[in-house]
Scaffold this active site. Structure first.
Site, short mmCIF file in Angstrom:
data_model
loop_
_atom_site.label_atom_id
_atom_site.label_comp_id
_atom_site.label_asym_id
_atom_site.label_seq_id
_atom_site.Cartn_x
_atom_site.Cartn_y
_atom_site.Cartn_z
N ALA A 56 148.37 -20.78 103.72
CA ALA A 56 149.20 -20.06 102.76
C ALA A 56 149.47 -18.69 103.37
O ALA A 56 148.54 -17.92 103.60
CB ALA A 56 148.49 -19.94 101.42
N SER A 57 150.72 -18.40 103.65
CA SER A 57 151.06 -17.17 104.37
C SER A 57 150.68 -15.93 103.57
O SER A 57 150.60 -15.95 102.34
CB SER A 57 152.56 -17.13 104.69
OG SER A 57 152.92 -18.19 105.53
N GLN A 58 150.45 -14.84 104.28
CA GLN A 58 150.15 -13.56 103.65
C GLN A 58 151.31 -13.15 102.74
O GLN A 58 152.49 -13.23 103.14
CB GLN A 58 149.95 -12.51 104.74
CG GLN A 58 149.61 -11.12 104.25
CD GLN A 58 149.48 -10.13 105.40
OE1 GLN A 58 149.67 -10.48 106.56
NE2 GLN A 58 149.16 -8.90 105.08
#
Length: 393
Positions: A56-58
């Site tokens: 899950a990307s920043q």
């Protein structure tokens, strides 16, 4: 989470702010505590051989890329790399009921997970597809926007064909190592022009379209080159102690991560990166950027990690590091008569240390015969990128 992104000047678009407030991120990462779900960190979701291959990307880079994409109500959007489904849900909010979002991923378990998360968040109208996103989505074409959440090194033919003229693609593009999230506007069937560039760091594309690369590891030092070169020769160089030379310049870690690494990558053939992980000791080489290791649960990690830009010249490997703020170059192998990397460092300083946002790139599917006279030229399999650094601000 959203307030923090606004306060740090990462986020400014009213429509993206509204989407981030409306879509509950914790429903897409149900395995982690609530405070982690809303922290400004990337969350590894799938590991292979101890390394994260999906995450899950920043939130900060999610917000930045959505602002770059500039989605409009009613747009048709293709996302390459479904991940948890969170970004697709944000896109669905942005396009509204008149728009359409399709997201594609190469792994069936990721597709199933994204579908479940989207359903739990009430975004089941998003279509999640199993496939290689580098082929695009011919069944759903054409698209007003294409966004990739995985590192690419070229614009594939399918994206050229499936994006409408006047449309926009946003993707983490590898420029000989450093990645930038770049927004390209398609101005004709064969030309795209960059409209914004931001530093980023994404996992690289997997599958048959993955970037050619060589990684050589010895003494805890890993050298990665975006090309197929002599890995054993690099390992032999690293077996000896380097010669360390002072450059006579200072640079911060932020400058190394953004401006300087990109400058070197765009100006030096043979640019590569060096990474090191170590525990309970000093690193085996001067490094440009040092950070504590991330917490990946049960996956064992060293106590600290670091990386540096470097230059491979066949008989030598020159690695840029810092002693406090002072730039140094550690040279493995036989030093070249003149130091290309030291000269490039001085030119970067004399140019005013331009930021990644000052890069202007043109992508051409069918480059003009005779070659380009641009300052920057990168020829890939399907696309030639050319351009320059704008004047430093």
């Amino acid at each position: 989470m959203v307030d923090a992104l606004i306060d740090s000047a990462v986020l400014g678009s009213a429509t993206v702010i509204d989407a981030l407030r409306a879509v509950p991120r914790h429903l897409f990462v149900p395995e982690v505590p609530l405070e982690t779900a809303y922290a400004d960190v990337a969350i590894p979701m799938k590991l292979h051989d101890g390394r994260a291959i999906s995450s899950a990307s920043q939130p900060a880079i999610v917000a930045i890329m959505l602002e770059q994409l500039d989605v409009q109500l009613g747009d048709h959007v293709l996302e390459v790399g479904a991940g948890t489904g969170y970004n697709a849900a944000l896109l669905a909010h942005l396009v509204g009921s008149a728009g359409r979002v399709r997201t594609i991923d190469i792994d069936d378990d990721i597709v199933l997970g994204a579908q479940a998360h989207l359903h739990s968040a009430g975004a089941s109208d998003v279509e999640v597809i199993l496939g290689d996103g580098m082929f695009g989505d011919p069944d759903g074409a054409s698209y007003d926007r294409i966004i990739a959440t995985v590192g690419i090194w070229d614009i594939p033919p399918s994206w050229w064909e499936q994006l409408v003229v006047g449309g926009r693609v946003v993707a983490p593009l590898s420029l000989r190592g450093p990645q930038v999230s770049i927004a390209f506007d398609k101005t004709s069937n064969d030309v795209m022009e960059s409209s914004s560039v931001r530093p980023c760091g994404f996992m690289r594309l997997r599958g048959p379209f993955s970037q050619p690369a060589t990684t050589a590891v010895t003494r805890g030092i890993a050298v990665t080159i975006d090309d197929e070169v002599d890995g054993p020769a690099i390992r032999e160089m690293l077996s000896a102690e380097p010669v360390v030379r002072d450059v006579g310049l200072e640079a911060s870690a932020d400058e190394m991560y953004g401006s300087l690494a990109l400058w070197l990558a765009l100006h030096l053939d043979g640019y590569c990166t060096v990474s090191v992980g170590w525990r309970d000791a000093e690193p085996p080489i001067h490094l440009a950027v040092v950070t504590p290791a991330g917490n990946y649960g049960a996956v064992s990690k060293p106590s600290a990690t670091g990386w540096s830009p470097a230059l491979f010249e066949g008989t030598s490997l020159s690695v840029v590091g810092r002693v406090k703020e002072n730039l140094v170059v550690s040279i493995f192998g036989t030093p070249a008569p003149t130091s290309q990397i030291a000269d490039a460092l001085r030119r970067w300083h004399e140019a005013g240390r331009p930021s990644p946002a000052d890069v202007r790139l043109r992508a051409e599917r069918r480059p003009t015969a005779g070659g380009s006279q641009a300052e920057i030229v990168l020829s890939r399999e399907w696309t030639t990128f050319s351009g320059h650094w704008a004047a430093a601000r």
